[in-house]
Design a protein around this motif. Sequence first.
Motif, PDB file in Angstrom:
ATOM      1  N   SER A 112      16.313  -9.288  -5.139  1.00 42.34           N
ATOM      2  CA  SER A 112      15.485  -8.372  -4.351  1.00 42.34           C
ATOM      3  C   SER A 112      14.077  -8.263  -4.934  1.00 42.34           C
ATOM      4  O   SER A 112      13.105  -8.079  -4.195  1.00 42.34           O
ATOM      5  N   ALA A 113      13.944  -8.384  -6.262  1.00 40.73           N
ATOM      6  CA  ALA A 113      12.614  -8.393  -6.870  1.00 40.73           C
ATOM      7  C   ALA A 113      11.828  -9.628  -6.447  1.00 40.73           C
ATOM      8  O   ALA A 113      10.600  -9.574  -6.296  1.00 40.73           O
ATOM      9  N   MET A 114      12.531 -10.736  -6.234  1.00 39.86           N
ATOM     10  CA  MET A 114      11.859 -11.945  -5.756  1.00 39.86           C
ATOM     11  C   MET A 114      11.325 -11.753  -4.344  1.00 39.86           C
ATOM     12  O   MET A 114      10.256 -12.265  -4.000  1.00 39.86           O
ATOM     13  N   ILE A 115      12.061 -11.021  -3.513  1.00 40.88           N
ATOM     14  CA  ILE A 115      11.562 -10.716  -2.166  1.00 40.88           C
ATOM     15  C   ILE A 115      10.278  -9.906  -2.249  1.00 40.88           C
ATOM     16  O   ILE A 115       9.296 -10.183  -1.553  1.00 40.88           O
ATOM     17  N   ALA A 166       8.183  -9.883  -4.682  1.00 41.75           N
ATOM     18  CA  ALA A 166       7.120 -10.728  -5.220  1.00 41.75           C
ATOM     19  C   ALA A 166       6.475 -11.571  -4.124  1.00 41.75           C
ATOM     20  O   ALA A 166       5.259 -11.773  -4.118  1.00 41.75           O
ATOM     21  N   VAL A 167       7.289 -12.041  -3.185  1.00 39.95           N
ATOM     22  CA  VAL A 167       6.747 -12.820  -2.066  1.00 39.95           C
ATOM     23  C   VAL A 167       5.845 -11.946  -1.204  1.00 39.95           C
ATOM     24  O   VAL A 167       4.747 -12.345  -0.798  1.00 39.95           O
ATOM     25  N   GLU A 168       6.274 -10.730  -0.917  1.00 33.71           N
ATOM     26  CA  GLU A 168       5.513  -9.836  -0.058  1.00 33.71           C
ATOM     27  C   GLU A 168       4.229  -9.350  -0.730  1.00 33.71           C
ATOM     28  O   GLU A 168       3.218  -9.129  -0.067  1.00 33.71           O
ATOM     29  N   ALA A 169       4.254  -9.172  -2.052  1.00 30.31           N
ATOM     30  CA  ALA A 169       3.120  -8.580  -2.756  1.00 30.31           C
ATOM     31  C   ALA A 169       2.167  -9.613  -3.323  1.00 30.31           C
ATOM     32  O   ALA A 169       1.161  -9.251  -3.936  1.00 30.31           O
ATOM     33  N   ASP A 170       2.429 -10.882  -3.122  1.00 29.21           N
ATOM     34  CA  ASP A 170       1.624 -11.931  -3.751  1.00 29.21           C
ATOM     35  C   ASP A 170       0.140 -11.787  -3.418  1.00 29.21           C
ATOM     36  O   ASP A 170      -0.712 -11.674  -4.295  1.00 29.21           O
ATOM     37  N   ALA A 171      -0.164 -11.781  -2.122  1.00 31.55           N
ATOM     38  CA  ALA A 171      -1.571 -11.734  -1.720  1.00 31.55           C
ATOM     39  C   ALA A 171      -2.181 -10.368  -1.933  1.00 31.55           C
ATOM     40  O   ALA A 171      -3.381 -10.241  -2.184  1.00 31.55           O
ATOM     41  N   ALA A 172      -1.371  -9.302  -1.846  1.00 35.14           N
ATOM     42  CA  ALA A 172      -1.909  -7.947  -1.915  1.00 35.14           C
ATOM     43  C   ALA A 172      -2.205  -7.506  -3.336  1.00 35.14           C
ATOM     44  O   ALA A 172      -3.114  -6.710  -3.560  1.00 35.14           O
ATOM     45  N   VAL A 173      -1.455  -7.971  -4.316  1.00 31.50           N
ATOM     46  CA  VAL A 173      -1.605  -7.486  -5.678  1.00 31.50           C
ATOM     47  C   VAL A 173      -2.394  -8.486  -6.521  1.00 31.50           C
ATOM     48  O   VAL A 173      -3.559  -8.285  -6.819  1.00 31.50           O
ATOM     49  N   SER A 174      -1.769  -9.572  -6.920  1.00 30.02           N
ATOM     50  CA  SER A 174      -2.448 -10.577  -7.731  1.00 30.02           C
ATOM     51  C   SER A 174      -1.617 -11.847  -7.724  1.00 30.02           C
ATOM     52  O   SER A 174      -0.414 -11.809  -7.449  1.00 30.02           O
ATOM     53  N   PRO A 175      -2.243 -12.986  -8.041  1.00 30.98           N
ATOM     54  CA  PRO A 175      -1.475 -14.235  -8.095  1.00 30.98           C
ATOM     55  C   PRO A 175      -0.358 -14.210  -9.129  1.00 30.98           C
ATOM     56  O   PRO A 175       0.637 -14.917  -8.975  1.00 30.98           O
TER      57      PRO A 175
END
Length: 320
Positions: free
Chosen positions: A270-273, A275-284
């Motif tokens: 679930s943390a990987m999910i 990470a996919v959703e937050a990639d562009a919003a937070v940081s690379p």
Amino acid sequence: MSNESTDLQLAGGEQSRKARERLYRYIFLSCAALTVFITTGIFVTLTVDAVKFFSTVPPVDFLTGTTWRVSRGEFGVLPLVFGTLAVTVISALVAIPTGVLAAAYLSEYASARTRAILKPGLEILAGIPTVVYGYLALVYFTPFLRTLGINAGTFNILSASILVGILIIPMVSSLSEDAMSSVPDSLREASYGLGATKFDVTIGVVIPAAASGIFASFILALSRAIGETMVVAMAMGLRPRMPSTATGPFGIPYIQPMETVTTSGQTMTSAMIQAVEADAAVSPVVGQSLFALGLTLFVMTFAMNFLSNRIANRYREEYQ
């Protein structure tokens, strides 16, 4: 003339058969090589991108950190590992005894007609979408736990783990039943001849003789539990936590099981999910953490499958 034509026809048939056998062998070899290639490719891809993540976050901090908060740049994987292992252990306590007992009934007690009805019905559980299990855990099973006096939160580890256990029961029961059915009848007949009851034969002869296949089903089912996503994401929550502890005699800390499993948590999947959703919003770096988690999960699953093969080889019985 007729004898010569017959000899030529037989020789031609033999050559054709050998050619087909070589073709089949190459096809099977290609399929086996393809699976190894895909697995290697996945591992290499995860490793390459995980190295980029570890160039920013030290591996020691990742493996020993106790806080996972990507918004603050904290990438300690231990809370996620704990959540994953907690789900795996509790689901094993549900699935393993239930699956083995169901397999023993289907193999040793059920008639052919009953087996033909029950086994497909049991395997239907594996075909139900996992999102349905997550919904059942959240809407029905958690309130049921509260009626039993268990102070479970809306999102909790216990209900998610029990539903994951129900989800993997068909894998345990089906593989275990196949292993028990492969035990030669001569072993059963010899035990009956010595005065053993059906229960004695099942517990003392059939299950030990099928131990390698049963253990293999355990590891495969638990590998499935480790990789489960939707049930834990819906019913367990998305808040990674370390286990609740208290101080015992002489100041020795210990884990409080009920307080731990009745609160929310998070698994690596679930943390990987997230990470996919937050990639562009937070940081690379958050997106790269996906591959670090995937590599960790890959290593855990590989270790369990390696253990499965070792156990299967250790306890495998060969019958003439």
